[in-house]
Write a protein that holds these residues in place. Structure first.
Motif, PDB file in Angstrom:
ATOM      1  N   MET A   1      -4.066  -5.268  -1.096  1.00  0.00           N
ATOM      2  CA  MET A   1      -3.325  -4.301  -0.915  1.00  0.00           C
ATOM      3  C   MET A   1      -3.696  -2.911  -0.644  1.00  0.00           C
ATOM      4  O   MET A   1      -3.313  -2.233   0.190  1.00  0.00           O
ATOM      5  CB  MET A   1      -2.016  -4.418  -1.996  1.00  0.00           C
ATOM      6  N   ARG A   2      -4.778  -2.591  -1.329  1.00  0.00           N
ATOM      7  CA  ARG A   2      -5.329  -1.018  -1.274  1.00  0.00           C
ATOM      8  C   ARG A   2      -5.932  -1.084   0.267  1.00  0.00           C
ATOM      9  O   ARG A   2      -5.844  -0.034   0.952  1.00  0.00           O
ATOM     10  CB  ARG A   2      -6.441  -1.173  -2.192  1.00  0.00           C
ATOM     11  N   LEU A   3      -6.709  -2.106   0.684  1.00  0.00           N
ATOM     12  CA  LEU A   3      -7.240  -2.119   2.011  1.00  0.00           C
ATOM     13  C   LEU A   3      -6.297  -1.968   2.894  1.00  0.00           C
ATOM     14  O   LEU A   3      -6.193  -1.353   4.003  1.00  0.00           O
ATOM     15  CB  LEU A   3      -8.073  -3.340   2.166  1.00  0.00           C
ATOM     16  N   ALA A   4      -5.075  -2.896   2.906  1.00  0.00           N
ATOM     17  CA  ALA A   4      -4.027  -2.743   3.751  1.00  0.00           C
ATOM     18  C   ALA A   4      -3.227  -1.462   3.885  1.00  0.00           C
ATOM     19  O   ALA A   4      -3.000  -1.009   4.828  1.00  0.00           O
ATOM     20  CB  ALA A   4      -2.977  -3.885   3.616  1.00  0.00           C
ATOM     21  N   THR A   5      -3.332  -0.706   2.625  1.00  0.00           N
ATOM     22  CA  THR A   5      -2.605   0.552   2.538  1.00  0.00           C
ATOM     23  C   THR A   5      -3.353   1.609   3.377  1.00  0.00           C
ATOM     24  O   THR A   5      -2.713   2.446   4.125  1.00  0.00           O
ATOM     25  CB  THR A   5      -2.672   1.087   1.093  1.00  0.00           C
TER      26      THR A   5
ATOM     27  N   ALA B   1      -9.653  -4.834  11.389  1.00  0.00           N
ATOM     28  CA  ALA B   1      -8.831  -5.997  11.751  1.00  0.00           C
ATOM     29  C   ALA B   1      -9.369  -7.133  10.757  1.00  0.00           C
ATOM     30  O   ALA B   1      -8.504  -8.159  10.610  1.00  0.00           O
ATOM     31  CB  ALA B   1      -9.585  -6.218  13.289  1.00  0.00           C
ATOM     32  N   ALA B   2     -10.529  -6.959  10.275  1.00  0.00           N
ATOM     33  CA  ALA B   2     -10.957  -7.960   9.046  1.00  0.00           C
ATOM     34  C   ALA B   2      -9.903  -8.071   8.054  1.00  0.00           C
ATOM     35  O   ALA B   2      -9.664  -8.971   7.401  1.00  0.00           O
ATOM     36  CB  ALA B   2     -12.426  -7.895   8.915  1.00  0.00           C
ATOM     37  N   ALA B   3      -9.665  -6.699   7.632  1.00  0.00           N
ATOM     38  CA  ALA B   3      -8.833  -6.548   6.531  1.00  0.00           C
ATOM     39  C   ALA B   3      -7.454  -6.975   6.733  1.00  0.00           C
ATOM     40  O   ALA B   3      -6.658  -7.463   5.922  1.00  0.00           O
ATOM     41  CB  ALA B   3      -8.634  -5.162   5.940  1.00  0.00           C
TER      42      ALA B   3
ATOM     43  N   LEU C   1      -4.937  -9.975   4.903  1.00  0.00           N
ATOM     44  CA  LEU C   1      -3.954  -9.742   4.391  1.00  0.00           C
ATOM     45  C   LEU C   1      -3.112 -10.859   4.844  1.00  0.00           C
ATOM     46  O   LEU C   1      -2.116 -11.323   4.070  1.00  0.00           O
ATOM     47  CB  LEU C   1      -3.459  -8.241   4.848  1.00  0.00           C
ATOM     48  N   ALA C   2      -3.052 -10.992   6.135  1.00  0.00           N
ATOM     49  CA  ALA C   2      -2.403 -12.445   6.686  1.00  0.00           C
ATOM     50  C   ALA C   2      -2.616 -13.782   5.819  1.00  0.00           C
ATOM     51  O   ALA C   2      -1.853 -14.584   5.601  1.00  0.00           O
ATOM     52  CB  ALA C   2      -2.434 -12.445   7.905  1.00  0.00           C
ATOM     53  N   GLU C   3      -3.885 -13.989   5.456  1.00  0.00           N
ATOM     54  CA  GLU C   3      -4.392 -14.917   5.010  1.00  0.00           C
ATOM     55  C   GLU C   3      -3.562 -15.212   3.620  1.00  0.00           C
ATOM     56  O   GLU C   3      -3.051 -16.023   3.205  1.00  0.00           O
ATOM     57  CB  GLU C   3      -5.869 -15.033   4.604  1.00  0.00           C
TER      58      GLU C   3
ATOM     59  N   TRP D   1       3.805  -6.092   2.140  1.00  0.00           N
ATOM     60  CA  TRP D   1       3.758  -5.952   3.415  1.00  0.00           C
ATOM     61  C   TRP D   1       4.911  -5.420   4.201  1.00  0.00           C
ATOM     62  O   TRP D   1       5.064  -4.365   4.887  1.00  0.00           O
ATOM     63  CB  TRP D   1       3.024  -7.054   4.233  1.00  0.00           C
ATOM     64  N   LYS D   2       5.866  -6.036   3.676  1.00  0.00           N
ATOM     65  CA  LYS D   2       7.067  -5.861   4.375  1.00  0.00           C
ATOM     66  C   LYS D   2       7.679  -4.565   4.022  1.00  0.00           C
ATOM     67  O   LYS D   2       8.231  -3.652   4.848  1.00  0.00           O
ATOM     68  CB  LYS D   2       8.339  -6.713   3.771  1.00  0.00           C
ATOM     69  N   ALA D   3       7.618  -3.834   2.720  1.00  0.00           N
ATOM     70  CA  ALA D   3       7.808  -2.874   2.112  1.00  0.00           C
ATOM     71  C   ALA D   3       6.978  -1.600   2.903  1.00  0.00           C
ATOM     72  O   ALA D   3       7.516  -0.566   3.328  1.00  0.00           O
ATOM     73  CB  ALA D   3       7.789  -2.785   0.734  1.00  0.00           C
TER      74      ALA D   3
END
Length: 208
Positions: free
Chosen positions: A67-71, A108-110, A114-116, A128-130
């Protein structure tokens, strides 16, 4: 609904050196083909050159880490997109989308990881939705302001239009950076900008 804050890190603000090293190490491993679900904490720590205890002093678990990577991805993207306003015009919007595509290529890798994880973890799905909601809320606000000013037709449904361009646009960007050569990024960004400008903001064809 699972809490989206239960696992969120308590460390807010500028990352420490150890945090940065762990995030960078995870990014490298993912870029090199690692499967996030199978990637062990010890492997990440070894790559980062930190002790396992250091990992857990900064991240509650691997879910917190992804989640930190996605942020990082979304913060960079939101900073770029929120700086644009309709008064800047469609050419500026093209530049915005080109920069967004480049951010997605970098992460892209992160995004793939995340999708995984979102496929089996409800906390990550809700997170992710939030996170995407900030894009949705801002776009709805801008569209309503454009309607109030008479530049976008009153018949437009801002909520439905926003769902189409945020959810659909994000997926299109993911697909593009996953399957297309970077040489086509500018063309893709232009088409995305024109879709927003003429399809959602509903500017007339001769509008600059």
């Amino acid at each position: 609904m699972p809490s989206i804050t239960r696992r969120r890190t308590a460390n807010i603000g500028r990352p420490t050196s150890a945090e940065t090293d762990i995030l960078a190490a995870t990014q490298r491993l993912l870029i090199n083909g690692a499967n996030f679900t199978e990637l062990g904490v010890q492997h990440i720590c070894t790559e980062a050159g930190v002790a396992r205890s250091t990992f857990y002093s900064h991240f509650r678990d691997k879910i917190d880490l992804i989640m930190r990577l996605a942020t990082e991805l979304l913060t960079s993207t939101f900073d770029v997109t929120s700086a644009w306003t309709p008064s800047d015009g469609v050419e500026a919007l093209e530049d915005v989308f080109l920069r967004v595509v480049r951010v997605y290529r970098e992460h892209a890798a992160a995004r793939r990881a995340l999708a995984e994880v979102a496929g089996y973890d409800a906390t990550v799905r809700d997170f992710w939705k939030a996170e995407l909601d900030q894009f949705t809320d801002r776009t709805i606000t801008v569209l309503r302001a454009e309607q109030d000013a008479g530049r976008t037709p009153a018949a437009l449904d801002p909520v439905s239009a926003t769902r189409l361009i945020i959810m659909g646009g994000e997926r299109a960007i993911v697909d593009h950076v996953t399957s297309e050569d970077p040489a086509s990024d500018a063309t893709f960004a232009r088409e995305l900008a024109l879709t927003w400008w003429y399809g959602v903001y509903r500017r007339p064809a001769d509008h600059p």
